[in-house]
Design a protein around this motif. Structure first.
Motif, mmCIF file in Angstrom:
data_model
loop_
_atom_site.group_PDB
_atom_site.id
_atom_site.type_symbol
_atom_site.label_atom_id
_atom_site.label_comp_id
_atom_site.label_asym_id
_atom_site.label_seq_id
_atom_site.Cartn_x
_atom_site.Cartn_y
_atom_site.Cartn_z
ATOM 1 N N ASP A 22 -6.358 3.241 4.203
ATOM 2 C CA ASP A 22 -6.362 3.600 2.781
ATOM 3 C C ASP A 22 -7.361 4.715 2.492
ATOM 4 O O ASP A 22 -7.088 5.635 1.708
ATOM 5 N N HIS A 23 -8.510 4.638 3.133
ATOM 6 C CA HIS A 23 -9.523 5.679 2.894
ATOM 7 C C HIS A 23 -9.138 7.006 3.542
ATOM 8 O O HIS A 23 -9.219 8.065 2.905
ATOM 9 N N GLU A 38 -7.146 -6.543 7.874
ATOM 10 C CA GLU A 38 -7.641 -6.216 6.539
ATOM 11 C C GLU A 38 -8.589 -5.022 6.592
ATOM 12 O O GLU A 38 -8.539 -4.127 5.736
ATOM 13 N N SER A 39 -9.446 -4.983 7.592
ATOM 14 C CA SER A 39 -10.343 -3.849 7.754
ATOM 15 C C SER A 39 -9.569 -2.584 8.106
ATOM 16 O O SER A 39 -9.876 -1.490 7.615
ATOM 17 N N ARG A 51 -7.973 -1.064 5.002
ATOM 18 C CA ARG A 51 -8.967 -0.308 4.233
ATOM 19 C C ARG A 51 -9.281 1.017 4.909
ATOM 20 O O ARG A 51 -9.499 2.039 4.239
ATOM 21 N N ASN A 100 -12.905 3.363 -1.371
ATOM 22 C CA ASN A 100 -13.040 1.914 -1.246
ATOM 23 C C ASN A 100 -14.317 1.479 -0.540
ATOM 24 O O ASN A 100 -14.452 0.317 -0.148
ATOM 25 N N SER A 121 0.797 -1.230 0.000
ATOM 26 C CA SER A 121 0.000 0.000 0.000
ATOM 27 C C SER A 121 0.822 1.270 0.000
ATOM 28 O O SER A 121 0.264 2.366 -0.056
ATOM 29 N N VAL A 156 -15.490 2.398 2.402
ATOM 30 C CA VAL A 156 -15.483 2.433 3.866
ATOM 31 C C VAL A 156 -16.482 3.446 4.405
ATOM 32 O O VAL A 156 -17.207 3.183 5.368
#
Length: 536
Positions: free
Chosen positions: A303-304, A296-297, A300, A311, A91, A313
């Motif tokens: 990332d958002h 994993e959550s 995300r 994505n 990422s 979220v």
């Protein structure tokens, strides 16, 4: 405070220590991206040397989001070895995982998430922005346990922190070590022993332990507010970081209730995930880079909020819960929506029956008042909350709950109440509560409230529990107790029933119950004894 039962704290401490994992100096993917790893000495607060693993992504252009990850209690910067590598080369995050002061080869002394630990985290951010190609507008923090607490405390003080991932952490330290004025003995012993095995306790921790060994928990309680983000909510709200919380229902060090309370109180962007497990077991494999739903959550989430990824979220319900006894995730818009309704079951007068356990005090639809039921205190029963780390892990990985044979619970030493069988089953979802009047024969008396899911043979699985200690009570005078058990989501199968057990000793806690004392349970008209069950 009475002498606690023996516990192999050293053995428990070993469970928390990180298994060494090999990390290659660099990892490359087919498109040319990868990660470069270096081990650095980062100057912390006051020049204290902090040992850090710095993972720099390669193949990415321009400033990168910075993630600072303080290690958990008694662990080193290798704790996040797998997760940090994935965040970097998959990422593009600039990651700094560092060993908290006082542990392993970092300098200083263990300060128990005090002001110097927060100042260290801020100094690591300073170093990362100065020494790497990190973007000062995109700074995040993440951690497990001790690292989670330090991350939240830092976000309340430093408005550069835009996003936080707090897993198996705490918001209220006093509620963790002293739930309802009961010493969380196994947790305290584990933390103290592991600190001595892997670190150098500072003056505050030394004083706290010394007083604790003499039966005085007050110094620990005085340290707690400054080390609890629950006391810094105005500052955290003002800074407004995006906070994701991951926690386990059976966390025996930091009970889940403090994070459900924190989640409801916090006004900024937030997400809450609750699932089966004990302290740090829900996210431990993800820290090593293995598949893990929490990590994993969290990826995300970062990332958002740090990379601006669209994505989905933002459109998802932020509260996600998974039943403690297995099942799929369910999502809700807020914590309050986890409970669709509440059912009040009223406690009837118990009967001393072992052969016909279903006739032991009932849980009825209408109030049952005017009764009293006395038990002997100071001797345990078959009802127990289990063993720290082990019991929750067995529930998570093997589906083996902390159990009880209800017919074997000594009715001379416990109050036992059972309800009717659920023909179609039911989902308990939220925070159960027990209201009862007790009359002790001593000014200090410990009580343990257990809620069981019981099959037709009387075999019970522990759904949730809560300790409660009367302090400064007037012997011989009734006291009304309203006990909130730990929150949970649990699917009661068809044909099973609920059972409530209250006794006076539990191996997980330090008891204030002596042999020879008695406790009388009652249900006066002014305070009918009842169990409130939240359901989905």
């Amino acid at each position: 405070m009475h002498t606690p039962r023996a516990l192999s704290a050293s053995a428990l401490a070993a469970i928390l220590l990180v298994f060494p994992l090999a990390l290659p100096a660099s990892a490359a993917t087919a498109d040319g991206t990868g990660a470069r790893v270096s081990y650095e000495t980062v100057p912390g607060h006051g020049g204290t040397d902090l040992k850090a693993m710095v993972i720099t992504p390669t193949g990415y252009e321009g400033p990168r989001p910075l993630l600072v990850m303080p290690a958990a209690w008694s662990t080193s910067n290798l704790l996040y070895v797998g997760a940090a590598k994935r965040l970097a080369y998959e990422s593009g995050y600039q990651v700094i995982s560092y060993t908290s002061r006082g542990f392993w080869d970092s300098g200083g002394e263990v300060e128990v998430a005090g002001p110097e630990d927060v100042a260290d985290a801020r100094a690591v951010i300073d170093w990362g922005l100065r020494e790497t190609d990190a973007d000062p507008e995109r700074v995040g923090m993440a951690g497990i346990s001790y690292g989670a607490g330090i991350s939240l405390l830092t976000a309340a003080e430093d408005d550069r922190v835009e996003a936080v991932g707090a897993m198996s952490g705490w918001s209220d330290l006093a509620a963790s070590i002293y739930p309802d004025e009961t010493v969380n003995y196994q947790a305290v012993e584990l933390l103290l022993t592991s600190a001595r095995l892997t670190g150098r306790p500072g003056d505050a921790l030394e004083e706290m332990e010394s007083e604790y060994r003499d039966g005085n928990v007050q110094p620990a309680l005085e340290l707690a507010p400054e080390r609890s983000v629950s006391t810094k909510m105005d500052a955290l709200d003002a800074n407004g970081p995006a906070v994701m919380l991951g926690h386990a229902w059976n966390d025996g060090i930091f009970p889940a209730s403090q994070f459900t309370d924190f989640y409801s109180d916090y006004t900024g962007p937030k997400r809450l995930m609750l699932s089966a497990g004990d302290h740090a077991t829900a996210e431990a494999f993800g820290a090593f880079g293995l598949p893990d739903e929490t990590w994993e959550s969290l990826t995300r989430w970062f990332d958002h909020h740090l990379r601006g990824a669209d994505n989905g979220v933002a459109a998802e319900d932020p509260v996600r819960v998974k039943p403690n006894n297995g099942g799929a995730w369910s999502s809700y818009p807020d914590w309050e929506s986890v409970s669709a309704k509440e059912t009040t079951l009223h406690m009837g007068e118990p009967e001393r029956s072992w052969s016909d356990w279903q006739r032991t005090g009932g849980l009825a639809d209408e109030p049952q008042t005017g009764w009293e039921y006395g038990v002997r205190a100071g001797i345990g029963t078959a009802a127990e909350s289990g063993t720290l780390l082990l019991s929750g892990a067995l529930q998570q990985f093997a589906g083996v709950p902390t159990g009880v044979s209800l017919p074997l619970v000594d009715r001379r030493r416990a109050g036992v109440w059972t309800g009717g069988a659920y023909a179609d089953g039911v989902r308990i979802s939220g925070t159960p509560r027990a209201d009862i009047t007790v009359t002790p024969t001593d000014s200090e008396q410990s009580l343990y409230v257990y809620l069981y899911d019981v099959d037709r043979h009387g075999t019970g699985s522990l759904v949730t529990h809560q300790p409660y200690t009367l302090r400064g009570a007037e012997p011989g005078q009734p006291a009304d107790l309203d006990v909130a058990l730990e929150p949970v989501v649990w699917d009661v199968p068809s044909g099973h029933r609920l059972a409530l057990v209250v006794d006076t000793r539990d191996a997980r806690y330090t008891d204030e119950s002596d042999i020879g004392e008695r406790v009388t349970f009652g249900s006066p008209e002014s305070h009918p004894a009842s169990l409130t069950v939240p359901t989905a």
